[in-house]
Enzyme design. Structure first.
Site, PDB file in Angstrom:
ATOM      1  N   CYS A 159       2.177   2.777   2.742  1.00 29.74           N
ATOM      2  CA  CYS A 159       0.802   2.394   2.420  1.00 29.74           C
ATOM      3  C   CYS A 159       0.010   1.987   3.665  1.00 29.74           C
ATOM      4  CB  CYS A 159       0.796   1.308   1.350  1.00 29.74           C
ATOM      5  SG  CYS A 159      -0.786   1.174   0.477  1.00 29.74           S
ATOM      6  N   HIS A 180       3.628   4.069  -3.040  1.00 24.70           N
ATOM      7  CA  HIS A 180       4.618   2.989  -3.104  1.00 24.70           C
ATOM      8  C   HIS A 180       5.937   3.491  -3.711  1.00 24.70           C
ATOM      9  CE1 HIS A 180       2.265  -0.664  -1.998  1.00 24.70           C
ATOM     10  NE2 HIS A 180       1.269   0.162  -2.266  1.00 24.70           N
ATOM     11  N   GLU A 229       8.669   1.980  -3.788  1.00 21.04           N
ATOM     12  CA  GLU A 229       9.532   0.885  -4.251  1.00 21.04           C
ATOM     13  C   GLU A 229       9.468   0.673  -5.758  1.00 21.04           C
ATOM     14  OE1 GLU A 229       5.588  -1.063  -3.317  1.00 21.04           O
ATOM     15  OE2 GLU A 229       6.858   0.443  -2.381  1.00 21.04           O
TER      16      GLU A 229
END
Length: 369
Positions: A262, A347, A349
């Site tokens: 990001c 993202h 994650e």
């Protein structure tokens, strides 16, 4: 308690506060996720922003401390169509209102969020003010116009950790030099521009000891820790407004493998000599399609960014485009052709969101090995 939401272009929406009195300013944006509001609220990338949810019913599963992505709620205010005051979930430790009240963040319901979202899509994200204390439309619009925007602001220094810490299975523990970190084959220094805890959890799950340092940490200090790799986290605001950090990244390039997410992707691009620009209304949600140009596979991704890398500003002989957004063809990932460094705009994650992109952490570990 009546609340008003005023935008800098003069548009005003009305609602009701479900957290009590207050007034705040910020950039008004929207998120398209149907769930994951707690992770969203505690994501430091939302610092300086007032978030509107497009899904109409929010709060039905409450909140729990385990799912916090940072140490506190980060948004400036939270706007929903309908708030659920009676959460029902076996993991719930309280209501959404209680979470917002704990950190003094204003929550407003009863707003026509579909109309607000449509307006932002047409006119673009803009500065706004939310208030229960001042209900005069002209006064609120003037406050919105006078509010600081995101362009040029160094918000990363407002959300970065104050002292270094190591990541453990129990969370952050103050310390430097990887002392006390959970066992792992690789040592990774994570530069905190406003990171989410699940990035650290996934690094640890892939065999990494993780040392987190504040965003202003210099390259010599980082290299003195003798890491196997360097991680550049997500974070809020304008990448061009963060003083000094691109010089640090430039000093680290080629010396250790680097993985950025990001804001980390944008800062790495600036270190390459590129430029970034502000998107009209940004990408925020957990359903954005991204194509990995290296494999041809399409991922459904979680995203939260208002700025983007200008690929035309980068030397194609040095930097390769690896991922694109299938909605607007914007840059979603790049890698250096000669040095061990890669990054993505979204993202991976997956907190909240799909797990399609976890392979990127494996790619980082392979690069370190």
């Amino acid at each position: 308690m009546k609340a008003c939401i005023a935008l800098e272009d003069g548009t005003v929406f009305e609602g009701v506060s479900f957290t009590g009195p207050g007034e705040t300013t910020g950039e008004i944006v929207f998120n398209t996720g149907m769930s994951g509001y707690q992770e969203l609220l505690s994501d430091p990338s939302y610092k300086g922003q007032i978030v509107t949810m497009t899904y109409p019913l929010i709060g039905n599963y409450g909140f729990n401390e385990e799912d916090m992505e940072s140490e506190r709620v980060q948004v400036e205010a939270f706007i929903v169509r309908e708030y659920c005051p009676f959460p029902s979930n076996f993991r719930s430790q309280g209501s959404l209102a209680e979470l917002l009240q704990k950190y003094g963040v204003l929550g407003v319901e009863g707003v026509d969020t579909r109309a607000l979202t449509r307006h932002i899509r047409q006119a673009g994200a803009m500065k706004g003010v939310v208030s229960t204390e001042d209900l005069d439309h002209a006064s609120l619009v003037a406050k919105a116009k006078a509010a600081p925007g995101l362009v040029g602001r160094d918000l990363a220094r407002e959300v970065t950790c104050r002292e270094p810490y190591v990541w453990t299975s129990k969370g952050p523990v103050a310390g430097t030099g990887f002392a006390g970190a959970d066992p792992g084959r690789y040592k990774v220094v994570a530069i905190d521009y406003g990171l989410k805890y699940n990035q650290l959890r996934l690094l640890a799950a892939h065999g990494c000891q993780v040392q987190v340092v504040p965003c202003q940490t210099d390259a010599d200090t980082i290299l003195a820790m003798e890491p196997d790799g360097i991680f550049l986290s997500n974070g809020p605001g304008d990448p061009a407004g963060i003083a000094g950090v691109t010089d640090t990244i430039r000093e680290l390039l080629g010396k250790k493998p680097i993985f950025g997410i990001c804001l980390g992707n944008q800062l790495l691009s600036l270190a390459y000599g590129g430029r970034t620009y502000k998107l009209k209304f940004g990408h925020r949600g957990i359903n954005q399609p991204v194509k990995d140009l290296l494999t041809g596979k399409v991922e459904i991704t979680s995203q939260n960014h208002g700025f983007c890398v200008d690929m035309a500003s980068l030397d194609e002989n040095e930097v390769e485009l690896t991922h694109i957004n299938l909605n607007d063809n914007s840059v979603e990932g790049i890698r250096h052709r000669k040095m061990p460094a890669f990054s993505v705009q979204y993202h991976p994650e997956n907190a909240p969101g799909p797990r399609d992109a976890v392979y990127l952490f494996e790619r980082f570990v392979q690069m370190m090995s």
